[in-house]
Motif scaffolding. Structure first.
Motif, short mmCIF file in Angstrom:
data_model
loop_
_atom_site.label_atom_id
_atom_site.label_comp_id
_atom_site.label_asym_id
_atom_site.label_seq_id
_atom_site.Cartn_x
_atom_site.Cartn_y
_atom_site.Cartn_z
N ALA A 172 1.20 -1.56 -0.16
CA ALA A 172 0.09 -0.12 0.26
C ALA A 172 0.87 1.53 0.15
O ALA A 172 0.53 1.98 -0.75
CB ALA A 172 -0.83 0.16 1.08
N CYS A 173 1.75 1.17 0.25
CA CYS A 173 2.76 2.56 1.10
C CYS A 173 3.18 2.67 -0.48
O CYS A 173 3.96 1.55 -1.29
CB CYS A 173 3.75 1.96 1.24
SG CYS A 173 5.25 3.50 2.06
N LYS A 174 3.61 4.71 -0.66
CA LYS A 174 3.68 4.73 -2.08
C LYS A 174 5.34 4.53 -2.40
O LYS A 174 5.59 4.26 -3.47
CB LYS A 174 3.24 6.23 -3.04
CG LYS A 174 4.22 7.44 -1.15
CD LYS A 174 3.49 9.25 -1.70
CE LYS A 174 4.52 9.44 -1.32
NZ LYS A 174 5.85 9.55 -1.12
N ASN A 175 5.94 4.00 -1.50
CA ASN A 175 7.39 4.05 -1.41
C ASN A 175 7.31 2.84 -0.69
O ASN A 175 9.05 2.57 -0.65
CB ASN A 175 8.14 4.53 -0.38
CG ASN A 175 7.42 6.02 0.12
OD1 ASN A 175 6.95 6.74 -1.01
ND2 ASN A 175 7.31 6.77 1.28
N ALA A 176 7.13 1.65 -0.73
CA ALA A 176 6.66 0.45 -0.31
C ALA A 176 8.43 -0.01 0.61
O ALA A 176 8.97 -0.59 0.79
CB ALA A 176 7.69 -0.15 -1.85
N ASN B 85 13.01 5.77 -2.76
CA ASN B 85 11.63 5.76 -2.48
C ASN B 85 11.02 5.18 -3.86
O ASN B 85 10.43 4.12 -3.80
CB ASN B 85 10.93 6.65 -2.05
CG ASN B 85 11.27 6.65 -0.29
OD1 ASN B 85 11.61 5.97 -0.08
ND2 ASN B 85 10.20 7.67 0.18
N ALA B 88 12.13 2.21 -5.06
CA ALA B 88 11.97 0.77 -3.93
C ALA B 88 10.47 0.05 -4.32
O ALA B 88 10.10 -0.84 -4.42
CB ALA B 88 11.06 1.32 -2.40
N ARG B 89 9.66 0.71 -5.95
CA ARG B 89 9.15 0.02 -6.88
C ARG B 89 8.78 0.48 -7.93
O ARG B 89 8.28 1.95 -8.75
CB ARG B 89 7.89 0.52 -6.05
CG ARG B 89 6.54 -0.09 -6.76
CD ARG B 89 4.94 0.44 -6.41
NE ARG B 89 4.98 -0.42 -4.97
CZ ARG B 89 4.87 -0.07 -4.24
NH1 ARG B 89 3.61 1.05 -3.87
NH2 ARG B 89 4.01 -0.28 -2.95
N TYR B 93 1.25 0.45 -9.73
CA TYR B 93 0.28 -0.50 -10.49
C TYR B 93 -0.39 0.46 -11.33
O TYR B 93 -0.53 1.64 -11.48
CB TYR B 93 -1.09 0.07 -8.69
CG TYR B 93 -0.22 -1.02 -7.89
CD1 TYR B 93 -0.23 -2.06 -8.07
CD2 TYR B 93 1.01 -0.09 -7.05
CE1 TYR B 93 0.46 -2.86 -6.41
CE2 TYR B 93 1.05 -0.42 -5.00
CZ TYR B 93 1.01 -2.12 -5.25
OH TYR B 93 1.06 -3.36 -4.51
N ASN B 101 -6.74 5.22 0.17
CA ASN B 101 -5.77 4.91 1.81
C ASN B 101 -4.80 6.30 2.49
O ASN B 101 -4.73 5.84 3.17
CB ASN B 101 -5.45 3.23 1.38
CG ASN B 101 -4.19 3.74 0.73
OD1 ASN B 101 -3.51 4.96 0.64
ND2 ASN B 101 -4.59 2.45 -0.24
#
Lengths: 256, 223, 636
Positions: A172-176, B85, B88-89, B93, B101
């Motif tokens: 869920a975290c935008k920063n994973a 950050n 990190a992804r 999505y 959320n």
């Protein structure tokens, strides 16, 4: 128990393996509103197998929201639109006839995709191995009632310990970021008297490992708390921050 | 001091740096606003205040230097965090459910921060450079007139107001976020901190934005 | 014929374990790291054994098919864990826990094992508290207790409704500490597919790497299986989707006797089946029966909504039949009564379901009190069914939950294959024919923390087993066998999916080897299972290939073993001409429909020896009751 079935369009992420390019496949099916979303995927897989097509790989085990194995991102939300449940507890009656449902895996650099909707969350175990324990050997312990613990502290520790390790916070975290997960374990032991001897060593080791594994940083969006199937509070993150500073300030250890 | 460097460059350490510098900037804004609000006292008061600052110039310069350092840390760390950050992804999505959320202001700190930063450059050029580096009116200590002149420009004032709203977004999240980072999240006090942050933010936004509005609509003086 | 030597130490029951601990041989601390011990399964028993053996200094290799050791199904246990602490001052003692467990097991357990279980139960609580398990506490800061079925004392420790989770995370953390120390090496995503036995001694395992499909060989001086029970033979059960019997079944086929397979526990309060697509049956905590009243309509085929059925047409059958225990009657008895109602065509609107009604409790105590007591359970019910249990009664029905049967073990938890130890639900040892609530967690941790660390050392020091290298021909032969089976499964390319066949097996098992069994049905079902097994090997469709993640292949392999185990379950049920605990034969009941034991002929453990597929030889371990007198259980 309704007889009527829902006609749905599913857009499911298919990816043959870690090094393959993935994309969405579209499936149409009719499902009972009493089915869970994983039972719907069971149905889909049964159909695919009947057609000699490879079923969608996804993981689940207990199917009652406690083992933390399942975890899908459904229409952009880990564990779907209903708060405080795991994917396996999401029932199809929460969707409408004609809906299109997008199903994706958890996405994070630290959670590489294995196949389709399966991801590798072993990074969590690596973090736990660095300090998620109290060092006591079997047998060498005092009586269970030797150290009284106030009811409030015990309940608060329980609230932290209730984490199922599903990884929805990271997803869920935008920063994973894995801060909610790590802080829940750190908090549980930081609250209890049994955890005090290793308190500062633990938080430093676990944060260090977390950083090494490629999780992002926390930017306090609190999306993790909102999506956590167990409703674990971001207060745990605050507590971990505090303990981390205290560890740096108070201890003489210059290594970690 | 290797331990300090490694502590501050850990994920929590970087957040700590953001929070500390952020709190400093929050405090600075209060002083800045008080200074600005003296404009409502008329040209004479404002010009005297600014002129008096000139007398303690060496001290002001030191404070300015510290402020620059704080800004640099805040911005450098912020951009670094944002970049890390992102990494990190690597694959995002397809359907983004984050609006369900989390609060938009919390997710867009880099955007609101960047816009405020661009604004800051323009703002420094319009006022700091004019006040300090030989604007003809500044030589005569007619600072108020410089401000009035700048805000008589619709485009500049509009940009200023927009920037203040974004600053508000940035502050509203930043204020409580700093306390969370320090570990001061508690059932009793945290709701209060959140409210305090909102009140602070509203005062800042309304306070700063009121000045261009005043000059645009209510200031009849001739420039 | 196997010689079943239970190796029960001599002496009075109170001293057996103490004396035995002293008499057992010890391994020199410096030599421990030279011994490789394989642990399969990371539930309570496996994780606690791995942690404790690692602490002692052994070189432990632990295997799980999950992605993480923490996912094992012990995690789903809700209620609590028993211990004879007597913190309540209500008359509990080791002896009483021992007595209750033997009686609850309908006098079909081995006394010495049960006594040891009760004896170490206190240490388990201490151990878990020290690990940071956040047990529920009272305001004074001391541990809280609750009551559970089958006992008249409060001896159950709990952590909300998530006791299993917390205990497992405790054992998992202890194991992680050893992983960090380097004494335990964790092999995740490995499914054990066979046991390697060389010269009659267990020497290693062969497993499939579930990510790469590779068949891997691991050797050890001793092998511990802690792989849980086999309730999923019924397809629908409260067990997790991946729970399977493969590890113990393959060990059985390599020579380990399988004891009492017919003792299966059917839990009375589970959610009913909603349709063909149902994948499992979630359990609702037994505690609901404290305030809920169970009933069905007095009329057959009553299709009315529950709130339209007037009071005088409701049959509160448990209260009617068992006035003393009422809605709190033991699991086996409550389950059977629900089945009777359904068989009498009085199930809810013709379905396999009965009502669990809180109307009267809400009227008496108010909705708030009920919410306080069961709020999370009501919420869970609402989430799953979409109905509001505060307004309409819950629908429940029994479902397979736990299997008391398992591989036969002696007092040291060693199977009939030397070097092969079995722990937790996978063995048969402590619960007899019926397990009491909150005793499964106790047994798993007792085996792992406090029994195996001693008995493994005794085996290593006494038998001095040698290590067989993984290039030994037996390893290669077994690996080849697994690869052949995989190729075979993938090449059938039939018309039926794995789940389709598993569901059919489940229906047979549920209908004829479920809550009520009879000779005719059992004879029929043995034929049906044999036929289905043939069908499987001719007509199953396993999609995909062997060198990749292939969940279809995983399920097919497990089903292949269930298709053999299901038959043994029926064979054992057919041979046991009595009713006891979880095994109810309709031919053997009292006039009032209660279970009728036959102590003269069946006071023994039935240990089945595998001969070939579909063929077993029965070995008997007589049970001697020197301390607890055989008596009929009564809950009237």
């Amino acid at each position: 128990m309704a007889e009527k079935k829902l006609n749905l369009t599913l857009k499911i992420w298919r990816q043959a393996g870690p090094n393959f390019v993935g994309n969405f496949a579209e499936y149409k099916l009719a499902v009972s509103p009493d089915s869970s979303i994983l039972e719907m995927l069971d149905d889909l897989n049964n159909d695919l197998e009947n057609k000699n097509l490879e079923p969608v790989a996804f993981e689940s085990d207990c199917r009652e929201g406690i083992c933390g194995t399942c975890g899908l991102v459904i229409n952009g939300q880990p564990h779907g639109p209903i708060p405080k449940i795991a994917t396996c507890q999401l029932h199809m009656r929460h969707f409408n006839d004609g809906d299109t449902i997008w199903i994706e895996p958890f996405r994070a650099k630290a959670f590489p995709i294995i196949k389709d909707l399966m991801v590798d969350r072993s990074a969590f175990d690596r973090i736990q191995e660095t300090g998620g324990f109290i060092s006591v050997n079997t047998g060498s312990v005092p009586d269970g009632n030797a150290i009284p613990i106030s009811k409030d502290i015990a309940s608060e520790a329980m609230d932290s310990a209730t984490c199922i390790g599903c990884g929805a916070c990271v997803a869920a975290c935008k920063n994973a970021s894995a801060m909610l997960f790590v802080s829940a374990k750190v908090s549980q032991f930081a609250l209890l008297p049994q955890g005090q001897p290793e308190r500062y060593q633990r938080v430093q080791a676990m944060v260090k490992k977390m950083d090494e594994l490629g999780f992002g940083s926390c930017s306090n969006t609190y999306a993790c708390e909102a999506e956590c199937p167990k409703g674990i509070s971001v207060k745990n993150i605050a507590r971990m921050n505090r303990d981390y500073f205290m560890a740096k300030v108070k201890t003489e250890n210059v290594e970690s | 001091m290797g331990w300090l460097y490694s502590a501050l460059s850990s994920s929590i350490g970087k957040k700590f740096v953001m929070a500390v510098t952020g709190i400093c900037l929050i405090l600075f804004l209060i002083i800045h606003l008080i200074n600005n609000l003296t404009m409502y006292g008329g040209p004479e008061l404002f010009n005297t205040v600014v002129k008096n600052l000139d007398i303690i110039k060496p001290i002001v310069r030191v404070i300015e230097a510290v402020l620059v350092l704080i800004f640099v840390f805040h911005i450098f760390n912020g951009v670094k965090l944002w970049y890390e950050n992102k990494k990190a992804r690597p694959i995002g999505y397809t359907v983004n459910g984050s609006s369900k959320n989390s609060d938009i202001t919390s997710r867009t700190m880099i955007v609101s921060g960047s816009i405020v930063f661009i604004f800051l450059i323009i703002h420094l050029k319009t006022f700091w450079v004019s006040f300090n580096l030989g604007h003809p009116l500044a030589e005569e200590h007619q600072y108020y007139e410089i401000v009035a002149s700048a805000f008589s420009n619709w485009i500049y004032s509009g940009l200023y107001i927009v920037a203040m709203v974004l600053l508000g977004f940035h502050l509203n999240h930043g204020f409580q976020s700093a306390f969370q980072t320090f570990g001061w999240n508690n059932n009793k006090y945290f709701p209060l901190i959140k409210k305090l942050g909102l009140i602070y933010t509203l005062i800042m936004v309304i306070g700063f934005a009121s000045i261009p509005i005043y000059f645009l609509f209510f200031y009849g003086g001739n420039v | 014929m196997i010689k079943l030597d239970a190796k029960i130490p001599s002496g009075p029951i109170q001293d057996k374990w103490t004396n035995h601990k002293f008499n057992m041989k010890l391994v020199n601390p410096a030599n421990k790291r030279k011994y490789d011990i394989i642990v399969v399964g990371t539930g309570l028993a496996g994780a606690s054994a791995a942690a404790s053996l690692g602490e002692l200094g052994y070189n432990v290799k632990v295997f799980t098919f999950h992605d993480s050791a923490r996912r094992a199904h012990s995690i789903a246990a809700q209620g609590g864990i028993n211990a004879a602490k007597n913190y309540r001052n209500d008359g509990d003692s080791v002896y009483r826990l021992f007595y209750d467990t033997v009686k609850g097991g309908d006098f079909r357990a081995r006394e010495a094992n049960v006594y040891r279980l009760a004896e170490v139960s206190d240490n388990i609580i201490d151990q878990c508290v020290a690990q940071g398990v956040p047990f529920a506490r009272e305001y004074g800061g001391l541990l809280d207790n609750r009551s559970f079925g089958g006992a008249l004392v409060s001896r159950t420790f709990y952590a909300k409704g998530q006791t299993g989770q917390q205990l497992l995370l405790g054992a998992y953390s202890a194991m992680n500490r050893q992983v960090a120390n380097g004494t335990v090496k964790l092999y995740a995503r490995r499914e054990m597919l066979d046991l390697v036995v060389v010269d009659g001694v267990a020497k290693g395992i062969v497993c499939r790497n579930l990510l790469t499909g590779e068949i891997e060989k691991y050797s050890g001086h001793a092998v511990i299986l802690a792989t849980g029970g086999y309730s999923n033979v019924f397809f629908l059960s409260t067990n997790a989707m991946n729970c399977n019997t493969t590890a113990i079944w393959r060990a059985h086929k390599r020579g380990a006797a399988f004891a009492n397979p017919c003792y299966t526990q059917i839990h009375p309060t589970c959610l009913p089946v909603h349709g063909e697509g149902q994948s499992k049956l979630p359990l609702m905590s037994e505690s609901l029966r404290n305030d809920g009243r169970i009933w069905v309509s007095k009329n057959k085929n009553d299709m009315r909504a529950p709130n339209d059925i007037p009071e005088e047409e409701r049959d509160y059958y448990l209260e009617r039949k068992y006035p003393t225990y009422g809605n709190l009657s033991p699991r086996d008895i409550s389950s059977r009564a629900a089945k009777e109602a359904f068989d009498d065509r009085r199930g809810v609107q013709g379905k396999e379901a009965v009502y669990l009604d809180f109307r009267d409790a809400i009227k008496r105590l108010g909705e708030n009190v009920i919410r306080e007591r069961y709020g999370n359970l009501f919420e869970m019910y609402g989430t799953i069914t979409g109905e509001n249990p505060y307004k309409t009664p819950m629908l429940i029905y029994p479902a397979p939950h736990y299997t008391m049967g398992g591989l036969w073990v002696d007092y040291n938890l060693m199977s009939t294959i030397p070097g092969l130890f079995i722990a937790g639900e996978a063995n048969f040892s402590d619960h007899g024919a019926n397990r009491l609530g909150a005793s499964a967690l106790m047994q798993g941790l007792a085996d792992g923390y406090f029994v195996l660390p001693y008995t493994i050392g005794n085996y290593l020091a006494g038998d001095k087993p040698t290590l067989v290298k993984t290039d030994h021909e037996e390893f290669n032969k077994i690996k080849k066998g697994i690869e052949d089976q995989t190729s075979k499964l993938l090449s059938i390319k039939g018309k039926r999916t794995v789940d389709d066949i598993h569901k059919e097996l489940g229906r047979y098992m549920w209908n004829k080897v479920g809550m009520a069994r009879n000779e005719k049905g059992l004879k029929e079902v043995i034929g049906e299972i044999k036929e289905l097994r043939n069908e499987f090997w001719k007509n199953v469709n396993v999609v995909g290939n062997s060198n990749d993640v292939n969940q279809c292949l995983e399920r097919a392999g497990r089903l292949a073993d269930y298709l053999e185990l299901g038959e043994l379950l029926a064979v054992d049920s057919l041979h046991r001409n009595e009713s006891c605990g979880g095994h109810f034969r309709v031919e053997y009941q009292t006039e009032e429909g209660e279970a009728l034991r036959n102590d003269d002929e069946f006071t023994y453990v039935a240990a089945w020896e595998f001969k070939e597929v579909g063929k077993w030889e029965l070995n008997k371990e007589p049970l001697e009751f020197e301390n607890v007198h055989l008596a009929t259980r009564s809950y009237k």
